[in-house]
Design a protein around this motif. Sequence first.
Motif, PDB file in Angstrom:
ATOM      1  N   ASP A 105      -1.981  -4.569   7.702  1.00 11.19           N
ATOM      2  CA  ASP A 105      -2.500  -3.190   7.648  1.00 11.19           C
ATOM      3  C   ASP A 105      -2.144  -2.491   8.966  1.00 11.19           C
ATOM      4  OD1 ASP A 105      -3.977  -0.885   6.974  1.00 11.19           O
ATOM      5  OD2 ASP A 105      -5.819  -1.714   7.849  1.00 11.19           O
ATOM      6  N   PRO A 106      -0.941  -1.957   9.101  1.00  8.78           N
ATOM      7  CA  PRO A 106      -0.502  -1.381  10.373  1.00  8.78           C
ATOM      8  C   PRO A 106      -1.302  -0.140  10.760  1.00  8.78           C
ATOM      9  CG  PRO A 106       1.077  -0.912   8.630  1.00  8.78           C
ATOM     10  CD  PRO A 106       0.089  -1.873   8.061  1.00  8.78           C
ATOM     11  N   ASN A 107      -1.450   0.047  12.076  1.00 10.39           N
ATOM     12  CA  ASN A 107      -2.147   1.225  12.580  1.00 10.39           C
ATOM     13  C   ASN A 107      -1.402   2.491  12.192  1.00 10.39           C
ATOM     14  OD1 ASN A 107      -3.865  -0.575  13.817  1.00 10.39           O
ATOM     15  ND2 ASN A 107      -3.024  -0.268  15.880  1.00 10.39           N
ATOM     16  N   PHE A 144       0.839  -1.201   0.000  1.00 12.31           N
ATOM     17  CA  PHE A 144       0.000   0.000   0.000  1.00 12.31           C
ATOM     18  C   PHE A 144       0.870   1.245   0.000  1.00 12.31           C
ATOM     19  CE2 PHE A 144       0.663  -1.058   4.484  1.00 12.31           C
ATOM     20  CZ  PHE A 144       1.059   0.167   5.011  1.00 12.31           C
ATOM     21  N   SER A 145       0.252   2.325  -0.372  1.00 10.72           N
ATOM     22  CA  SER A 145       0.841   3.657  -0.247  1.00 10.72           C
ATOM     23  C   SER A 145      -0.210   4.555   0.390  1.00 10.72           C
ATOM     24  CB  SER A 145       1.256   4.197  -1.617  1.00 10.72           C
ATOM     25  OG  SER A 145       0.122   4.302  -2.466  1.00 10.72           O
ATOM     26  N   ASP A 146       0.240   5.661   0.934  1.00 14.40           N
ATOM     27  CA  ASP A 146      -0.685   6.570   1.624  1.00 14.40           C
ATOM     28  C   ASP A 146      -0.757   7.911   0.912  1.00 14.40           C
ATOM     29  OD1 ASP A 146      -1.303   4.772   3.671  1.00 14.40           O
ATOM     30  OD2 ASP A 146       0.488   5.326   4.814  1.00 14.40           O
ATOM     31  N   THR A 170      -5.394   8.260   4.029  1.00 19.06           N
ATOM     32  CA  THR A 170      -6.014   7.582   2.890  1.00 19.06           C
ATOM     33  C   THR A 170      -5.035   6.503   2.423  1.00 19.06           C
ATOM     34  OG1 THR A 170      -7.248   9.532   2.207  1.00 19.06           O
ATOM     35  CG2 THR A 170      -6.922   7.824   0.555  1.00 19.06           C
ATOM     36  N   ARG A 171      -5.441   5.256   2.577  1.00 19.40           N
ATOM     37  CA  ARG A 171      -4.549   4.128   2.292  1.00 19.40           C
ATOM     38  C   ARG A 171      -4.931   3.532   0.942  1.00 19.40           C
ATOM     39  NH1 ARG A 171      -2.219   0.898   7.169  1.00 19.40           N
ATOM     40  NH2 ARG A 171      -1.114   2.901   7.132  1.00 19.40           N
TER      41      ARG A 171
END
Length: 779
Positions: free
Chosen positions: A671-673, A473-475, A647-648
């Motif tokens: 999916d880390p906090n 993922f990217s944010d 926004t992930r």
Amino acid sequence: MKLKKLSMLTVLALSQVATAVPVSAQEAATSTAQQVVAQEVYGVENAAEEGQNAPQTRVTKQETENKVATESVETATEKETATDSKTSKAATISEEKEPASSAEPATGVTKSTNETTVTNEKTDEVTGEVTATPNVKTAPSEESAESKPATNAAKTATPTDLVLYFNSTKMEQGGVTYNAPQPMQVKKGVSYVPIRALVDRVGYKVSYDKKTKETVIVSGVNELRFKTDSSKYTVNGVTKTMKGTSYQTKNTFMVPLTAITAALDIKYKVDNIGKKVIMDLATKPVAKFTIQPGEIMAGQTEVTYSTESSSPQGLSIVDERWEGKQEVFASAGKYDVSYSVQDSNGTWSDPYTVTIEVKQPNLPPVAMFTTDKEEYKMGELITITDQSTDDGKIVKHDWNNNAYAFFTPGPKNISLTVTDDSGQTATFEKTIVVTSETLYSQDEFNRMFLPAGEKFVFDGSAVPTWSKVPYTFSDEPSTLIRSNSPETVNSEGIVYQETAAGNTRFMIHHVNNTGKNVKMYVVATNTNFTEATIKTENLGFAGPSPIATAAGKSSVERYFESMQDGSKRSSITLAPGESKLVMTELSKSVMKQGGVISLFSDMSSDYSIQYDVIMIDEKLDPLTVLEKLPILDRDGVHNRGTYPNSTRVIRYSEPVGATSMRLALGDNQDDPNLAGMDPMLGVEASNSGNFGVLYKITLDRVAPNTLISFNPRGGKYSGYAMVNGDITAIYSKGQVSAPNEQAVLYRTGDYEQKVEILLTAAPGSNLPVNLLFTQMPKK
């Protein structure tokens, strides 16, 4: 015939005779000495001509008097008025002697020793020669134009009429003579009358309100209020405009004649021959009625008529008549019903008419449905088509045993009860037969046919053994402000305070436990030295609700809806140091004890903005009390904090769904906090469950015939997702439980497909969750 020119005094005297119309009286006659101003009439050049032409001369004089008397009611100027509050030598027009014959008015001239001289200063006033012209048509005055035209024929007064004489304080009513304190005066083309004397004769109540300094007239249910030096008056609180400004003269309150006649609905005539105004005081009674009930059905409803008639003069109602009245209307349609009443004076009211709409009687609904077959195998899809109808609207469907399929053989009874908007119901039942042959097992059927938004039970214990979708993922840069602790707020104060710039997402979720009615607000303050702009892109708000999961679920649905339609987009500008309310949906409703609110919003600002999320008493002004509010501590259970990159973006381009797989969210592993800060305590914070994070999931290659479903792993879950642009309930009828329930989100068809999913955790629900990808059985 040649006529002599009239002197200026003659013209002015004629004008005064016509315009100074006294229209008021008091119980005690005035003792004020009055000047006598007589008419100067047309003369002939010699006695011989007068003798030869006397009849023609008399007609000409009368016609000219008619013209002058009629036109002078509103065309006489202030300088022609004998009585004025600013004139030290105010002249009063005395009672003028009646002419012996209407065709031969008095021709003698009598002048008092203190005759008032009127200087003609305006070019449009009466000047020069005045020539008698036969067959002159009189122009109506203000009074006659608003009621009835002046007539050249003398009118005989009835016992209910009030007669006012030109240039005189004399008033007659029912054979009794009265005197007014002042005659009618003309100022700037407007005729004024002493209000109290006139209204006393009309028969209405007159009083003075010392508090408001108003003269009050009460006529039946109507109340009129006049003030000195005002061109306005009120009727039952509604402001009206007069043609002139009221004033006081010699302790007499004067108002425009037409204000009284119009407000009290008094009709009158100007009799130029008799030099008098005749006011018709035969006030009509007022008829009125109401009907019940509000909805009337043809052939069924019995109509009740309630009369509310009255007489402004307080007379008794002695008779009535109806037109179109029916107790029961046989057919649908519109009907006019009229009602009139008669008072003890024999006067009938105007008819009062009500149009009654009679509706066709409401028919009960017709419950009906069909099935595509009469006989089914076990596990075979049953297609039910609702065919219920109503003459209005069906507002409720209650199904019983309307399963998508049955998995035991035998007859199956299906029923439907519908309710229409009138509360009437109908029920339809049908029995189908299920054979002992099996088409699909229950698990196979659920994965193949159960619609999106429905859930089914399965063995969830095996899910952790399934292969994970190895996504990365990217944010996207977007600051998350999560205001969720204290979730249950016990006292008024600031539940969150933060300064942010650029893209900012709010997730606000709180319960009122203050013991009083409160409201929540978000106050935005520009702490910069330059103007700042805040834009709202998306917003979803729900509540107050007694159920936390219901508020959370609805807020997510509305948040996604605002993305689809753009209905919540807005912009505000803040000057340096200025504070304004934002996300005002939050404060539109009062939160009662135990009420829960939930809100999602995407905003942006070009400069840093301080945001204060507050809960205060419903009656307080948030901008006034903000500086005095305490900052509330977190509850130690729920999460609050400011988190960057909220926004992930997840994108997976390899095939998925050919074998059973899962995609874990909110597990703090795959999916880390989000890591952030609690700005009010200055300590680090971890966004447990990643509530407030918007997931943008793109799966480029989902295998054909793949079921995508939602499986909670941390507890019950209730929310929404957006799949390929369509908003889908996780479970339409409530919550999905962990770990042995899954809810249908989407199915691919016969070909590989790209699937895009937007998801954000609904407040009140539990994380983590899994998205499951499984192959459906072959058809």
